[in-house]
Design a protein around this motif. Structure first.
Motif, PDB file in Angstrom:
ATOM      1  N   LEU A 109       0.781  -1.148  -0.043  1.00  0.00           N
ATOM      2  CA  LEU A 109      -0.103   0.100  -0.011  1.00  0.00           C
ATOM      3  C   LEU A 109       1.013   1.252  -0.090  1.00  0.00           C
ATOM      4  O   LEU A 109       0.161   2.602   0.235  1.00  0.00           O
ATOM      5  CB  LEU A 109      -0.967  -0.023   1.187  1.00  0.00           C
ATOM      6  N   ASN A 110       2.209   1.172  -0.121  1.00  0.00           N
ATOM      7  CA  ASN A 110       3.216   2.233  -0.184  1.00  0.00           C
ATOM      8  C   ASN A 110       3.259   3.089   1.271  1.00  0.00           C
ATOM      9  O   ASN A 110       3.244   4.314   1.087  1.00  0.00           O
ATOM     10  CB  ASN A 110       2.848   2.968  -1.494  1.00  0.00           C
ATOM     11  N   LYS A 111       2.961   2.674   2.282  1.00  0.00           N
ATOM     12  CA  LYS A 111       2.839   3.283   3.450  1.00  0.00           C
ATOM     13  C   LYS A 111       4.225   2.890   4.227  1.00  0.00           C
ATOM     14  O   LYS A 111       4.427   3.217   5.291  1.00  0.00           O
ATOM     15  CB  LYS A 111       1.676   3.043   4.250  1.00  0.00           C
ATOM     16  N   ALA A 112       4.916   1.765   3.840  1.00  0.00           N
ATOM     17  CA  ALA A 112       6.288   1.368   4.573  1.00  0.00           C
ATOM     18  C   ALA A 112       7.370   1.390   3.463  1.00  0.00           C
ATOM     19  O   ALA A 112       6.885   0.791   2.431  1.00  0.00           O
ATOM     20  CB  ALA A 112       5.875  -0.048   5.072  1.00  0.00           C
ATOM     21  N   SER A 113       8.451   1.523   4.077  1.00  0.00           N
ATOM     22  CA  SER A 113       9.724   1.184   3.146  1.00  0.00           C
ATOM     23  C   SER A 113       9.896  -0.078   2.979  1.00  0.00           C
ATOM     24  O   SER A 113       9.922  -0.912   3.705  1.00  0.00           O
ATOM     25  CB  SER A 113      10.794   2.032   3.711  1.00  0.00           C
ATOM     26  N   PHE A 114      10.631  -0.191   2.004  1.00  0.00           N
ATOM     27  CA  PHE A 114      11.279  -1.452   1.566  1.00  0.00           C
ATOM     28  C   PHE A 114      12.120  -2.079   2.357  1.00  0.00           C
ATOM     29  O   PHE A 114      12.525  -3.280   2.782  1.00  0.00           O
ATOM     30  CB  PHE A 114      11.826  -1.657  -0.004  1.00  0.00           C
ATOM     31  N   LYS A 115      13.066  -1.236   2.852  1.00  0.00           N
ATOM     32  CA  LYS A 115      14.121  -1.627   3.909  1.00  0.00           C
ATOM     33  C   LYS A 115      13.545  -2.062   5.167  1.00  0.00           C
ATOM     34  O   LYS A 115      13.993  -2.939   5.948  1.00  0.00           O
ATOM     35  CB  LYS A 115      15.056  -0.091   4.413  1.00  0.00           C
ATOM     36  N   LEU A 116      12.414  -1.545   5.521  1.00  0.00           N
ATOM     37  CA  LEU A 116      11.734  -2.172   6.755  1.00  0.00           C
ATOM     38  C   LEU A 116      11.325  -3.576   6.550  1.00  0.00           C
ATOM     39  O   LEU A 116      11.318  -4.530   7.494  1.00  0.00           O
ATOM     40  CB  LEU A 116      10.503  -1.204   7.282  1.00  0.00           C
ATOM     41  N   CYS A 141      22.243  -7.214   2.544  1.00  0.00           N
ATOM     42  CA  CYS A 141      21.740  -6.247   1.069  1.00  0.00           C
ATOM     43  C   CYS A 141      21.091  -5.065   1.862  1.00  0.00           C
ATOM     44  O   CYS A 141      21.089  -3.830   1.025  1.00  0.00           O
ATOM     45  CB  CYS A 141      20.818  -6.934   0.363  1.00  0.00           C
ATOM     46  N   LEU A 142      20.678  -5.159   3.233  1.00  0.00           N
ATOM     47  CA  LEU A 142      19.993  -3.919   3.706  1.00  0.00           C
ATOM     48  C   LEU A 142      21.028  -2.719   4.125  1.00  0.00           C
ATOM     49  O   LEU A 142      20.653  -1.648   4.052  1.00  0.00           O
ATOM     50  CB  LEU A 142      19.335  -4.545   5.159  1.00  0.00           C
ATOM     51  N   GLY A 143      22.361  -3.297   4.575  1.00  0.00           N
ATOM     52  CA  GLY A 143      23.318  -2.397   4.627  1.00  0.00           C
ATOM     53  C   GLY A 143      23.737  -1.630   3.472  1.00  0.00           C
ATOM     54  O   GLY A 143      24.489  -0.608   3.534  1.00  0.00           O
ATOM     55  N   VAL A 144      23.616  -2.206   2.280  1.00  0.00           N
ATOM     56  CA  VAL A 144      24.043  -1.563   1.005  1.00  0.00           C
ATOM     57  C   VAL A 144      23.302  -0.510   0.600  1.00  0.00           C
ATOM     58  O   VAL A 144      22.085  -0.007   0.930  1.00  0.00           O
ATOM     59  CB  VAL A 144      23.960  -2.608  -0.049  1.00  0.00           C
TER      60      VAL A 144
END
Length: 96
Positions: A47-54, A93-96
């Motif tokens: 729903l585009n309310k949270a980031s992909f990193k989270l 990959c999260l750290g990149v």
């Protein structure tokens, strides 16, 4: 005669069952909570309310907890290595 041997093998397997302790149940409960959190974050991501990193962080931690429970509680090791590798890869990959 062969049927009796098969029955003896299954009885031996049944006697080796491990009792689930309170600590094991705690880890299973943590896995349930983290899995529900991951599902909620996935819905929010769609729903585009949270980031992909989270979402990536939640999924990586969830896979590591699943791997731990597979090894410690359920005594299944076939997919444990895969869960660990994918979980670590997601966190890296999260750290990149």
């Amino acid at each position: 005669m062969k049927k009796e041997e098969k029955n003896k093998k299954t009885v031996k397997k049944d006697n080796k069952k491990k009792e689930i302790t309170k600590t094991d149940m705690l880890f299973v409960d943590i896995q349930i909570v983290v899995t529900l959190l991951t599902i909620i974050i996935a819905i929010l991501f769609v729903l585009n309310k949270a980031s992909f990193k989270l979402f990536e962080l939640s999924l990586g931690v969830n896979l590591l907890i699943i791997a731990f429970n597979n090894y410690k509680v359920y005594k299944r090791s076939k997919l444990t290595v895969l869960y660990i590798l994918v979980g670590i890869a997601l966190l890296l990959c999260l750290g990149v």
